[in-house]
Design a protein around this motif. Structure first.
Motif, PDB file in Angstrom:
ATOM      1  N   ASN A 252      -0.630   9.049  15.001  1.00  0.00           N
ATOM      2  CA  ASN A 252      -0.905   7.717  14.466  1.00  0.00           C
ATOM      3  C   ASN A 252      -2.315   7.249  14.847  1.00  0.00           C
ATOM      4  O   ASN A 252      -3.023   6.665  14.027  1.00  0.00           O
ATOM      5  CB  ASN A 252       0.136   6.715  14.979  1.00  0.00           C
ATOM      6  CG  ASN A 252       1.460   6.851  14.267  1.00  0.00           C
ATOM      7  OD1 ASN A 252       1.594   6.497  13.104  1.00  0.00           O
ATOM      8  ND2 ASN A 252       2.452   7.389  14.958  1.00  0.00           N
ATOM      9  N   VAL A 259      -8.969   6.972   9.092  1.00  0.00           N
ATOM     10  CA  VAL A 259      -9.028   5.915   8.077  1.00  0.00           C
ATOM     11  C   VAL A 259     -10.345   5.158   8.166  1.00  0.00           C
ATOM     12  O   VAL A 259     -11.038   4.948   7.151  1.00  0.00           O
ATOM     13  CB  VAL A 259      -7.842   4.931   8.242  1.00  0.00           C
ATOM     14  CG1 VAL A 259      -8.116   3.625   7.484  1.00  0.00           C
ATOM     15  CG2 VAL A 259      -6.555   5.556   7.740  1.00  0.00           C
ATOM     16  N   VAL A 274      -1.978   7.129   2.945  1.00  0.00           N
ATOM     17  CA  VAL A 274      -1.548   7.748   4.198  1.00  0.00           C
ATOM     18  C   VAL A 274      -0.043   7.980   4.145  1.00  0.00           C
ATOM     19  O   VAL A 274       0.718   7.078   3.790  1.00  0.00           O
ATOM     20  CB  VAL A 274      -1.886   6.856   5.416  1.00  0.00           C
ATOM     21  CG1 VAL A 274      -1.398   7.496   6.705  1.00  0.00           C
ATOM     22  CG2 VAL A 274      -3.387   6.595   5.487  1.00  0.00           C
ATOM     23  N   LEU A 276       3.286   8.475   6.191  1.00  0.00           N
ATOM     24  CA  LEU A 276       3.918   8.269   7.490  1.00  0.00           C
ATOM     25  C   LEU A 276       5.426   8.485   7.343  1.00  0.00           C
ATOM     26  O   LEU A 276       5.920   8.830   6.271  1.00  0.00           O
ATOM     27  CB  LEU A 276       3.589   6.868   8.012  1.00  0.00           C
ATOM     28  CG  LEU A 276       2.095   6.621   8.286  1.00  0.00           C
ATOM     29  CD1 LEU A 276       1.816   5.144   8.525  1.00  0.00           C
ATOM     30  CD2 LEU A 276       1.623   7.446   9.490  1.00  0.00           C
ATOM     31  N   ILE A 282       5.135   2.454   9.694  1.00  0.00           N
ATOM     32  CA  ILE A 282       4.214   1.872   8.714  1.00  0.00           C
ATOM     33  C   ILE A 282       3.823   0.460   9.104  1.00  0.00           C
ATOM     34  O   ILE A 282       2.638   0.091   9.074  1.00  0.00           O
ATOM     35  CB  ILE A 282       4.854   1.901   7.308  1.00  0.00           C
ATOM     36  CG1 ILE A 282       4.864   3.339   6.764  1.00  0.00           C
ATOM     37  CG2 ILE A 282       4.107   0.982   6.339  1.00  0.00           C
ATOM     38  CD1 ILE A 282       5.655   3.510   5.493  1.00  0.00           C
ATOM     39  N   MET A 285       1.350   0.433  11.859  1.00  0.00           N
ATOM     40  CA  MET A 285       0.027   0.847  11.375  1.00  0.00           C
ATOM     41  C   MET A 285      -0.621  -0.254  10.540  1.00  0.00           C
ATOM     42  O   MET A 285      -1.845  -0.455  10.610  1.00  0.00           O
ATOM     43  CB  MET A 285       0.149   2.132  10.554  1.00  0.00           C
ATOM     44  CG  MET A 285      -1.170   2.705  10.067  1.00  0.00           C
ATOM     45  SD  MET A 285      -2.138   3.506  11.369  1.00  0.00           S
ATOM     46  CE  MET A 285      -1.244   5.050  11.560  1.00  0.00           C
ATOM     47  N   VAL A 305      -4.614  -3.703   3.112  1.00  0.00           N
ATOM     48  CA  VAL A 305      -3.651  -2.778   3.711  1.00  0.00           C
ATOM     49  C   VAL A 305      -2.283  -3.058   3.098  1.00  0.00           C
ATOM     50  O   VAL A 305      -1.745  -4.163   3.229  1.00  0.00           O
ATOM     51  CB  VAL A 305      -3.607  -2.936   5.240  1.00  0.00           C
ATOM     52  CG1 VAL A 305      -2.693  -1.883   5.849  1.00  0.00           C
ATOM     53  CG2 VAL A 305      -5.007  -2.834   5.831  1.00  0.00           C
ATOM     54  N   PRO A 307       1.750  -1.684   2.532  1.00  0.00           N
ATOM     55  CA  PRO A 307       2.838  -0.753   2.868  1.00  0.00           C
ATOM     56  C   PRO A 307       3.590  -0.323   1.620  1.00  0.00           C
ATOM     57  O   PRO A 307       3.579  -1.010   0.596  1.00  0.00           O
ATOM     58  CB  PRO A 307       3.726  -1.592   3.786  1.00  0.00           C
ATOM     59  CG  PRO A 307       3.552  -3.004   3.284  1.00  0.00           C
ATOM     60  CD  PRO A 307       2.124  -3.086   2.785  1.00  0.00           C
ATOM     61  N   LEU A 333      -0.097   2.683   2.986  1.00  0.00           N
ATOM     62  CA  LEU A 333       0.637   3.377   4.040  1.00  0.00           C
ATOM     63  C   LEU A 333       2.056   3.599   3.533  1.00  0.00           C
ATOM     64  O   LEU A 333       2.823   2.654   3.372  1.00  0.00           O
ATOM     65  CB  LEU A 333       0.632   2.547   5.324  1.00  0.00           C
ATOM     66  CG  LEU A 333      -0.767   2.134   5.820  1.00  0.00           C
ATOM     67  CD1 LEU A 333      -0.659   1.187   7.006  1.00  0.00           C
ATOM     68  CD2 LEU A 333      -1.580   3.370   6.204  1.00  0.00           C
ATOM     69  N   SER A 334       2.411   4.859   3.285  1.00  0.00           N
ATOM     70  CA  SER A 334       3.639   5.154   2.549  1.00  0.00           C
ATOM     71  C   SER A 334       4.496   6.203   3.237  1.00  0.00           C
ATOM     72  O   SER A 334       4.003   7.040   4.004  1.00  0.00           O
ATOM     73  CB  SER A 334       3.280   5.646   1.135  1.00  0.00           C
ATOM     74  OG  SER A 334       4.430   5.998   0.401  1.00  0.00           O
ATOM     75  N   SER A 353       0.242  12.973   7.706  1.00  0.00           N
ATOM     76  CA  SER A 353       0.690  13.101   9.095  1.00  0.00           C
ATOM     77  C   SER A 353       1.392  14.437   9.330  1.00  0.00           C
ATOM     78  O   SER A 353       1.497  14.889  10.468  1.00  0.00           O
ATOM     79  CB  SER A 353       1.655  11.959   9.440  1.00  0.00           C
ATOM     80  OG  SER A 353       2.853  12.072   8.677  1.00  0.00           O
TER      81      SER A 353
END
Length: 687
Positions: A252, A259, A274, A276, A282, A285, A305, A307, A333-334, A353
């Motif tokens: 992370n 990023v 990204v 995750l 998420i 982050m 940002v 999610p 962030l997915s 990741s």
């Protein structure tokens, strides 16, 4: 930079080039070729036709329709960007191949079914819910005359409960077939059987189309009676693959550093995706990325940002698909929801990741565990390909080449690693015994037998040797829930607490309601304390939802009390649908007021396999399988030691933790649990 990635393409009729775990050769398929053309992102009326004609699938439209028309079953391997998901159903409808019936197009995930339906409705110039519609769990936006119906695989499976021949459809398209969700695997057998019976009885024929960007085509073709295979050339741009030179203990942190290296150096409007493992990771982050972005506001473009995960409200999921604002970068962030199901415009960079959270069931212990583990090589290439949808891109892998080489080639199908109670119940509701069902990859016999035993304990079937549904089992099959929670709701009918139990089940269908901010842990704990019940997490969550539901300003209430508004909003929607389903099933909506005992008794009726007993040594043993478990630190019972508890699930992170834990009176077990579990409790010294 280690290598470049580009999906295989068909050039001058040659076989598809393999890059990573792409399609197998096997049979000699028909081969289609089309010229690449610039990608159109326009959604205005003036650009829709241009966009549709620019897609690779358009150049082979007529030949493709001939193949579909001539084959009862066909497998289409369409490279990423070929237009297969949005265009092929429209081509079939334009040619009226569905005749008087409808076309069903399944997707593994809700967000994909919704977004693709919205896109296709726009292209066809109609409102969604008319000619084009969608159906997902707890939401049906279709009419009787809907011709193109996008729906989750679980929804089509539920439709098969009332009509196992699926007579309203003349064409069924199983999209993203390679993902092999548990529902998709069952659908393979259902549609194959429906197609065979309809042919034998001279009913209107059923055409079946399987589509994917990558799959084991020999395996699929053999299962579907040597179905022909067609490859469609796509439009995938090259993707540079960047790997780490050493392993990261904290991926992370490495992701966050990567990023902001990209953010400082790359031009604006080149977005970052990204991958995750889950909502909690998420959300953490999201918080950290927004803090860092705030400090860089003067020296870098604005950073939005966003999610993306399954439990997110629909309008928030769709937010990631909106075009970026000028001089603004999107950071999405997915979870693996973005691997194949949707295309997010603007993404040029992918950060992988290399991890995924998978639910695994152990039939020997009867326990489910959520475990973070390595992805497969197939998933790694799918993730990388997300960076090459609109132009050349870059994928940063947070793992070494050696770690990649150790990955499995393909993900184990969900049907072979999950609790099968729900599948067995649904098959029995269709008059099919799971032991004789034609699975593409048959799950272990012990998993099927364990599911039978569980259904027998739930009084859903007569016995393991006579797996016929009881009246109670038929009622359980009407709920789109795990059978154990369906049984909890039906127990609430008997106990007079339907409203409370339905609310609790709705809350448990989503993610954690409470939010803990690292710099304000004491404030959050104090705010949460006013909802805490000494009986445990279930009644605590019920208290939270009650307070939220009665609040006039819900977002402010959540902010003030460190609660997750998204998850509470999602639970509210599920609750409304479950209450409607209860009314439809003639289950009166009763209430027990403040009597929490009857609610916890209902939990035993369905979750008796999730009892755990305190031992002299201070740890807990599960009653059913004698597994050592502990109360999760997030539980309100973490610092207490009730003699007997019931839990929602076990999460394995080094050790086995119980989540969603409540204390139980041992006397209730004799009242609510099957005899076998009463006996086990007595043998362990609690009875």
């Amino acid at each position: 930079m280690d290598s470049k990635y580009k999906t295989g393409s068909l050039i001058n009729g040659s076989s598809p080039q393999k890059n990573g775990p792409s399609q197998d050769d096997g049979h000699l398929p028909k081969k289609f070729r089309s010229d690449d053309s610039p990608h159109s992102k326009g959604y205005s009326n003036s650009s829709i036709n241009k966009h549709r004609r620019s897609l690779p699938v358009f150049a082979v439209k007529n030949r493709l329709l001939d193949e579909i028309n001539n084959s009862p079953t066909i497998i289409i391997i369409g490279e990423t960007g070929s237009g297969k998901t949005t265009q092929i159903p429209q081509y079939i409808h334009e040619a009226r191949l569905e005749k008087a019936g409808a076309i069903a197009i399944t997707q593994p995930r809700r967000v994909a079914a919704i977004t693709v339906a919205l896109r296709v409705a726009t292209e066809m110039g109609c409102a969604v819910g008319h000619t084009v519609g969608y159906a997902v769990r707890f939401e049906d936006v279709t009419r009787g005359d809907t011709k193109l119906k996008y729906l989750t695989d679980g929804m089509l499976l539920r439709e098969a409960l009332s009509d196992n021949l699926l007579m309203m459809y003349n064409v069924i398209i199983l999209d993203e077939a390679h993902e092999r969700t548990i529902h998709t695997d069952v659908l393979f057998g259902i549609v194959k059987q429906a197609q065979s019976i309809r042919r034998a009885k001279n009913f209107k024929p059923l055409k079946v189309i399987l589509m994917s960007a990558t799959m084991d085509v020999d395996h699929f073709s053999a299962y579907f009676d040597d179905a022909p295979i067609v490859y469609l050339q796509g439009r995938q741009y090259p993707v540079d693959i960047m790997r780490t030179t050493k392993s990261h203990e904290d991926y992370n942190f490495a992701i966050l550093v990567t990023v902001f290296q990209i953010h400082r150096e790359a031009p604006p409007n080149e977005d970052i995706l990204v991958f995750l493992t889950g909502q909690e990771e998420i959300e953490a982050m999201v918080f950290n990325a927004r803090l860092v972005a705030k400090d860089l506001m003067k020296s870098a473009p604005h950073l939005r940002v966003l999610p993306l995960y399954a439990a997110l409200a629909q309008f928030q999921q769709l937010e990631v698909l909106r075009p970026g604002l000028p001089n603004t970068r999107k950071l999405i962030l997915s979870t693996n929801i973005a691997e194949t199901s949707i295309t997010i415009p603007g993404v040029k960079y992918v950060i992988d990741s290399g991890m995924v959270k998978l639910r695994t069931h152990n039939p020997m212990t009867g326990m489910d565990s959520l475990k973070v583990q390595r992805i497969s090589k197939a998933q790694a290439w799918q993730r990388a390909g997300r960076a090459g949808r609109e132009g050349p891109g870059t994928c940063y892998r947070m793992y070494t080449e050696e770690e990649y080489n150790k990955m499995a080639e393909m993900t184990v199908p969900e049907i072979q690693r999950c609790n099968l109670s729900g599948v067995v119940l649904q098959l029995l509701a269709m008059g099919v015994n799971a032991l004789s069902f034609d699975f593409m990859d048959k799950p272990p016999t012990e998993s099927i037998m364990e599911a039978m035993r569980k259904l027998s304990h739930l009084n859903a079937i007569l016995s393991v040797n006579h797996p016929e549904l009881t009246p109670l089992g038929r009622q359980m099959a009407t709920f789109p829930l795990d059978p154990h929670y369906s049984r909890v709701i039906l127990a609430a009918w008997e106990m007079g607490c339907v409203e409370e139990v339905v609310t609790l089940v709705a809350v448990l269908s989503g993610e954690n309601l409470r939010v803990t901010v690292s710099k304000r842990r004491e404030d959050a704990a104090a705010a949460h304390q006013k909802f805490v019940s000494s009986t445990g997490d279930h009644i605590t969550n019920l208290n939270i939802f009650r307070a939220y539901n009665s609040a006039a300003m819900k977002k402010q209430f959540c902010f003030d009390n460190f609660l997750n508004n998204r998850n509470l909003e999602y639970a509210g929607g599920v609750r409304s649908q479950l209450l409607d389903l209860c009314r439809h099933s003639n289950i009166p909506i009763s209430s027990c007021g403040q009597d929490s005992d009857c609610i916890r008794k209902c939990l035993i009726a369905g979750l008796f396999g999730n009892l755990a007993q305190l031992q002299r040594e201070g740890h807990y043993l599960t009653v059913g399988s004698n597994q050592v478990v502990a109360i999760h630190p997030s539980s309100v019972l973490f610092r207490s030691k009730p003699p007997l508890v019931i839990y929602g699930e076990v999460v394995q992170t080094g050790r086995c933790y119980m989540r969603q834990v409540s204390s139980i009176d041992p006397d209730w077990v004799a009242q609510m649990a099957p005899t076998e579990f009463q006996r086990k409790l007595c043998l362990n010294g609690a009875g």
